[in-house]
Design an enzyme around this catalytic site. Structure first.
Site, PDB file in Angstrom:
ATOM      1  N   ALA A 195       0.849  -1.191   0.000  1.00 35.01           N
ATOM      2  CA  ALA A 195       0.000   0.000   0.000  1.00 35.01           C
ATOM      3  C   ALA A 195       0.885   1.242   0.000  1.00 35.01           C
ATOM      4  O   ALA A 195       2.029   1.195   0.450  1.00 35.01           O
ATOM      5  CB  ALA A 195      -0.874  -0.015   1.248  1.00 35.01           C
ATOM      6  N   GLY A 212       0.796  -5.133   0.992  1.00 33.06           N
ATOM      7  CA  GLY A 212      -0.329  -5.155   0.057  1.00 33.06           C
ATOM      8  C   GLY A 212       0.064  -5.735  -1.301  1.00 33.06           C
ATOM      9  O   GLY A 212      -0.790  -6.275  -2.015  1.00 33.06           O
TER      10      GLY A 212
HETATM   11  C1  3H9 Z   1       0.525  -2.270   3.505  1.00 31.69           C
HETATM   12  O1  3H9 Z   1       0.799  -2.768   2.454  1.00 31.69           O
HETATM   13  C2  3H9 Z   1      -0.836  -2.344   4.148  1.00 31.69           C
HETATM   14  C3  3H9 Z   1      -1.732  -3.403   3.540  1.00 31.69           C
HETATM   15  O2  3H9 Z   1      -1.554  -4.624   4.207  1.00 31.69           O
HETATM   16  C4  3H9 Z   1      -3.172  -3.037   3.710  1.00 31.69           C
HETATM   17  C5  3H9 Z   1      -3.629  -1.788   3.026  1.00 31.69           C
HETATM   18  C6  3H9 Z   1      -5.121  -1.606   3.110  1.00 31.69           C
HETATM   19  N1  3H9 Z   1       4.581   3.461   0.223  1.00 31.69           N
HETATM   20  O3  3H9 Z   1      13.355   1.906   0.967  1.00 31.69           O
HETATM   21  P1  3H9 Z   1      13.788   2.608  -0.253  1.00 31.69           P
HETATM   22  C7  3H9 Z   1       9.420   4.873  -0.848  1.00 31.69           C
HETATM   23  S1  3H9 Z   1       1.642  -1.344   4.372  1.00 31.69           S
HETATM   24  C8  3H9 Z   1       5.068   4.676  -0.087  1.00 31.69           C
HETATM   25  O4  3H9 Z   1      14.753   3.716  -0.121  1.00 31.69           O
HETATM   26  P2  3H9 Z   1      15.035   0.188  -1.169  1.00 31.69           P
HETATM   27  C9  3H9 Z   1      10.488   5.219   0.173  1.00 31.69           C
HETATM   28  O5  3H9 Z   1      10.001   6.099   1.144  1.00 31.69           O
HETATM   29  C10 3H9 Z   1       3.096  -1.379   3.371  1.00 31.69           C
HETATM   30  N2  3H9 Z   1       6.392   4.905  -0.329  1.00 31.69           N
HETATM   31  O6  3H9 Z   1      14.302   1.588  -1.364  1.00 31.69           O
HETATM   32  C11 3H9 Z   1      11.549   5.836  -0.709  1.00 31.69           C
HETATM   33  O7  3H9 Z   1      11.154   7.167  -0.996  1.00 31.69           O
HETATM   34  P3  3H9 Z   1      12.253   8.311  -1.185  1.00 31.69           P
HETATM   35  C12 3H9 Z   1       3.839  -2.655   3.533  1.00 31.69           C
HETATM   36  C13 3H9 Z   1       7.219   3.863  -0.244  1.00 31.69           C
HETATM   37  O8  3H9 Z   1      15.328  -0.307  -2.534  1.00 31.69           O
HETATM   38  C14 3H9 Z   1      11.440   5.034  -2.011  1.00 31.69           C
HETATM   39  O9  3H9 Z   1      10.139   4.440  -1.993  1.00 31.69           O
HETATM   40  N3  3H9 Z   1       5.074  -2.582   2.792  1.00 31.69           N
HETATM   41  C15 3H9 Z   1       6.774   2.586   0.089  1.00 31.69           C
HETATM   42  O10 3H9 Z   1      16.135   0.313  -0.190  1.00 31.69           O
HETATM   43  C16 3H9 Z   1      12.475   3.935  -2.124  1.00 31.69           C
HETATM   44  O11 3H9 Z   1      12.449   3.143  -0.942  1.00 31.69           O
HETATM   45  C17 3H9 Z   1       6.241  -2.238   3.370  1.00 31.69           C
HETATM   46  O12 3H9 Z   1       6.310  -2.019   4.556  1.00 31.69           O
HETATM   47  C18 3H9 Z   1       5.386   2.384   0.335  1.00 31.69           C
HETATM   48  N4  3H9 Z   1       4.870   1.180   0.639  1.00 31.69           N
HETATM   49  O13 3H9 Z   1      13.956  -0.745  -0.481  1.00 31.69           O
HETATM   50  C19 3H9 Z   1       7.429  -2.140   2.454  1.00 31.69           C
HETATM   51  N5  3H9 Z   1       7.842   1.731   0.116  1.00 31.69           N
HETATM   52  O14 3H9 Z   1      13.093   7.890  -2.345  1.00 31.69           O
HETATM   53  C20 3H9 Z   1       8.110  -0.827   2.645  1.00 31.69           C
HETATM   54  C21 3H9 Z   1       8.909   2.482  -0.212  1.00 31.69           C
HETATM   55  O15 3H9 Z   1      11.452   9.562  -1.385  1.00 31.69           O
HETATM   56  N6  3H9 Z   1       9.220  -0.634   1.746  1.00 31.69           N
HETATM   57  N7  3H9 Z   1       8.550   3.770  -0.432  1.00 31.69           N
HETATM   58  O16 3H9 Z   1      13.028   8.323   0.121  1.00 31.69           O
HETATM   59  C22 3H9 Z   1      10.422  -1.230   1.909  1.00 31.69           C
HETATM   60  O17 3H9 Z   1      10.622  -2.049   2.769  1.00 31.69           O
HETATM   61  C23 3H9 Z   1      11.533  -0.805   0.980  1.00 31.69           C
HETATM   62  O18 3H9 Z   1      11.176   0.450   0.445  1.00 31.69           O
HETATM   63  C24 3H9 Z   1      11.805  -1.779  -0.198  1.00 31.69           C
HETATM   64  C25 3H9 Z   1      12.818  -1.117  -1.178  1.00 31.69           C
HETATM   65  C26 3H9 Z   1      12.402  -3.066   0.350  1.00 31.69           C
HETATM   66  C27 3H9 Z   1      10.557  -2.079  -0.973  1.00 31.69           C
END
Ligand code: 3H9
Length: 705
Positions: A63, A102
């Protein structure tokens, strides 16, 4: 058809592709794009099956977290996933990269999942203080069984594709093009005309646990045992239980309810703040756009002591060769021996193989000749915390290091600019402050000197990420961000004892606040003699604070855990210490000598007097520009000092409590104790007057930059 969702055709198969960089977060535009695409394909007789794929570096990471707390825009992720699951023709998800939250739930609504070998799947919502809220807690137990699902959901850790295949979470794992493999599977199942397999209609894997929940309950207890203060891990267990106890539609509704409750709660707000703060902390406001670091292929570490050894392990773990320099062969052998011993502990705990140890050890080369730094791209000095020694080393490094080398000091307190001035290239010098144990702790304070060049700063940030640290850029001052604020706290800890608290009361208040350990238990663990010896050398405490109790304990040979006695008594084999009446008598005696009348001190006062001065110091650090943002300070305290993540770090916590309250309480304590040092910092005072917060101060400052 939409900016972020496209549909293409491959024979009878339609491919729906999400393209929403950088991580294909499921924003409103994405959800409605996929929803419309599916609606169009449902009745398209020319389409026998559908592939759902994502462009770019990853399938969806979940999400869009930035939408949380805003007015929800339909379709919700749940509606979308239900729509996909109900499709009359097979939908195959093509997974690559990190398929999270999500994103993974979206794939669970699909009827088949094909993944590339390097992909990882997981439900990390718990790390944001949430539960999976789009059916994950109801569908995953039906796919891999409730106990395995519980492990994935409560830990939040990503599962590599090979393991996910073993668990039954994936149908295929391929080495080649995952989209082509998904299209091939879609063609096959489309041609067979078999009815799609819908996870919400399955409950065969739930039967065993429903009949006997013992193993499930045991797993739940194990998984939540270390959830100190956190709500989300317990909520995850509760939600998975819905899958066992309720019909699927009701389970989904209850999951949604719980998700929303957590999303609107303080803990998740704090944890989401931390998620973004950690990513911001390494961004330098005045760094020219596009600045790239210098390449780092070889590292040298000066000093094979506890810090030097731990620092070297980080690089070996990341496959980067390290030359470790010591003054004598003996010290070198001891240092390398300790590293090997530490690796072998990991082997005995099943976290590493003997082969891994061999590989890592082969990347470490010892030397007693400083000239061997000559081919290193990054040199980190990690010797004794003494300015003269450090200066001498940097003078030598200047003559030995190659012109492009980055020269870093691991000092915890000392002036990086003074050290840099010993070289003819102060632009290449900075601080890289690791935290003990350096191979474990995530925090890396990157100390920017007055002359540090942007490219050099970028090198440290990039390498910090490569060795899986959380880099935070800070400025030069005594103790930088973390230790400077710790000092503000330490000044109050002994004072509280003299005024009437006991060590166990202080420690209990701080652990109940959420820290893993109280300051006195921590002192006993680290060894009280270290500070005592330094105070003796310096002829008193560097900060003017009292350490009379700790000093008296050391005079009695009570150095903490290593001598079996310190602030507490440590019995052989017992976990933790027990209070000692002798220590309480000693405290009373010292207080009497100082003319301090002891009184009952409540838990609230203990917490306020330890945490609020830290916040005030944080405000000074912000105003001086030592930290760029309050979130940077929070990142330091969460990753380096065990500040409870669910409170969001000291500055976020301050905003939650209200700056006016904190300011007023500090003034109150300054008056009641007569300690002017407890007065609030000017910035804290001003923001309190304005009814403002650190967060809005940060926004204003960022806009001005
Ligand atoms: C969910 O899914 C709820 C659902 O169950 C239900 C819904 C109803 N949203 O980390 P990075 C941004 S909750 C918005 O530096 P990497 C991040 O801020 C979600 N933005 O890259 C950054 O922005 P900026 C569950 C997001 O390669 C840029 O993307 N999911 C999101 O080191 C790059 O990120 C998680 O908890 C997001 N969901 O790592 C996963 N994710 O460049 C969260 C990232 O402006 N994400 N951004 O600073 C991660 O763990 C890591 O970002 C990931 C990539 C491993 C994907």
């Amino acid at each position: 058809m939409s900016d972020v969702v496209g549909v293409s055709r491959d024979g009878d198969v339609a491919v729906v592709t999400i393209d929403n960089p950088p991580v294909n977060a499921l924003s409103h535009a994405v959800r409605s794009g996929v929803f419309e695409a599916m609606k169009g394909l449902k009745d398209d007789d020319g389409v026998k099956a559908i592939v759902l794929a994502c462009a770019g570096r990853t399938f969806s990471a979940g999400a869009d977290i930035t939408e949380f707390g805003k007015t929800p825009q339909p379709p919700s992720l749940i509606e979308l996933i239900n729509e996909i699951e109900a499709m009359p023709k097979p939908v195959v998800a093509a997974l690559h990269g990190t398929v999270l939250g999500g994103g993974f739930e979206l794939s669970l609504g699909c009827h088949y999942r094909v993944a590339s070998a390097a992909a990882k799947v997981g439900l990390p919502e718990v790390k944001l203080g949430l539960i999976p809220g789009a059916g994950g807690t109801q569908r995953l137990p039906r796919l891999i069984g409730p106990i395995e699902a519980l492990k994935v959901i409560v830990s939040g850790d990503p599962v590599p594709a090979a393991r996910a295949l073993e668990l039954g979470a994936l149908d295929e794992v391929v080495d080649g093009d995952v989209n082509q493999a998904a299209i091939a599977l879609a063609n096959k199942v489309g041609a067979e005309g078999a009815a799609p397999v819908r996870l919400s209609e399955r409950d065969d894997l739930l039967a065993d646990v429903k009949a006997d929940p013992t193993a499930f309950n045991e797993a739940a207890a194990r998984l939540t045992a270390r959830a100190r203060g956190l709500e989300a891990p317990h909520a995850c267990v509760e939600a998975v239980k819905f899958s066992l106890d309720l019909p699927v539609a009701e389970g989904m509704a209850r999951e949604r309810e719980l998700f929303l409750k957590l999303m609107n709660g303080d803990q998740s707000k704090a944890q989401r703040h931390v998620f973004f703060a950690e990513r911001q902390a390494a961004k330098v406001l005045d760094m020219p756009k596009g600045t790239k670091g210098r390449p780092v292929e070889k590292v040298a570490v000066i000093g094979a002591g506890t810090m030097g050894g731990g620092i070297s392990m980080n690089f070996a773990n990341a496959g980067i060769p390290v030359t470790i320099i010591e003054t004598s062969q003996d010290a070198l052998d001891r240092g390398l021996g300790t590293i090997e011993k530490n690796y072998n502990i990991s082997v005995s705990r099943g976290r590493m193989t003997e082969d891994d140890v061999k590989k890592r050890m082969s990347l470490l080369t010892g030397s007693t000749d400083m000239a061997d730094v000559a081919d290193a791209d990054l040199i980190i000095e990690a010797v004794f915390e003494e300015m003269d020694i450090k200066k001498e080393i940097f003078g030598k490094l200047d003559t030995l290091a190659k012109p492009t080398a980055v020269l870093a000091t691991n000092t915890s307190y000392l002036d990086v600019n003074e050290i840099a001035r010993m070289t003819s290239r102060p632009g290449s010098v900075l601080g890289m402050h690791f935290f003990s144990p350096a191979n474990v702790m995530k925090l890396l304070e990157i100390v920017r000197g007055a002359e540090t060049e942007p490219e050099v700063l970028a090198t440290a940030i990039e390498i910090g990420r490569r060795i899986r640290k959380v880099p935070v850029v800070v400025g030069v001052c005594f103790g930088f961000v973390g230790n400077r604020m710790l000092r503000a706290r330490s000044l109050e800890t002994e004072q509280l004892l003299l005024e009437g608290a006991t060590p166990q009361q202080v420690d209990a208040a701080i652990t109940r606040f959420g820290f893993p350990m109280g300051p006195f238990a921590m002192g006993d663990l680290a060894g009280l003699d270290i500070g005592w010896r330094i105070r003796k050398q310096m002829g008193g405490s560097a900060d003017g604070g009292s350490a009379d109790v700790a000093d008296a304990l050391c005079e009695m040979g009570r150095f903490g855990q290593k001598t079996g006695r310190g602030f507490y008594i440590y019995e052989k084999g017992a976990r933790g210490g027990t209070p000692d009446p002798e220590v309480e008598a000693l405290i009373a005696e010292i207080a009497a000598k100082k003319g301090i009348k002891r009184r009952e001190i409540g838990e609230e006062e203990i917490v306020e007097r330890l945490i609020y001065p830290m916040i005030s110091e944080g405000a000074k650090i912000l105003e001086e520009g030592i930290a760029q943002r309050p979130g940077d300070i929070d990142t330091v305290w969460i990753n380096g000092y065990g500040f409870p993540v669910w409170r969001g770090g000291p500055m976020f916590y301050a905003d939650q409590v209200g700056l006016k309250t904190i300011r007023d309480r500090l003034n109150h304590y300054a008056e009641t104790t007569g300690k002017e040092a407890l007065r609030p910092a000017p910035l804290l005072d001003r923001l309190a007057d304005e009814g403002s917060t650190f967060a809005s101060y940060a926004k204003e400052r960022e806009q001005a930059a």
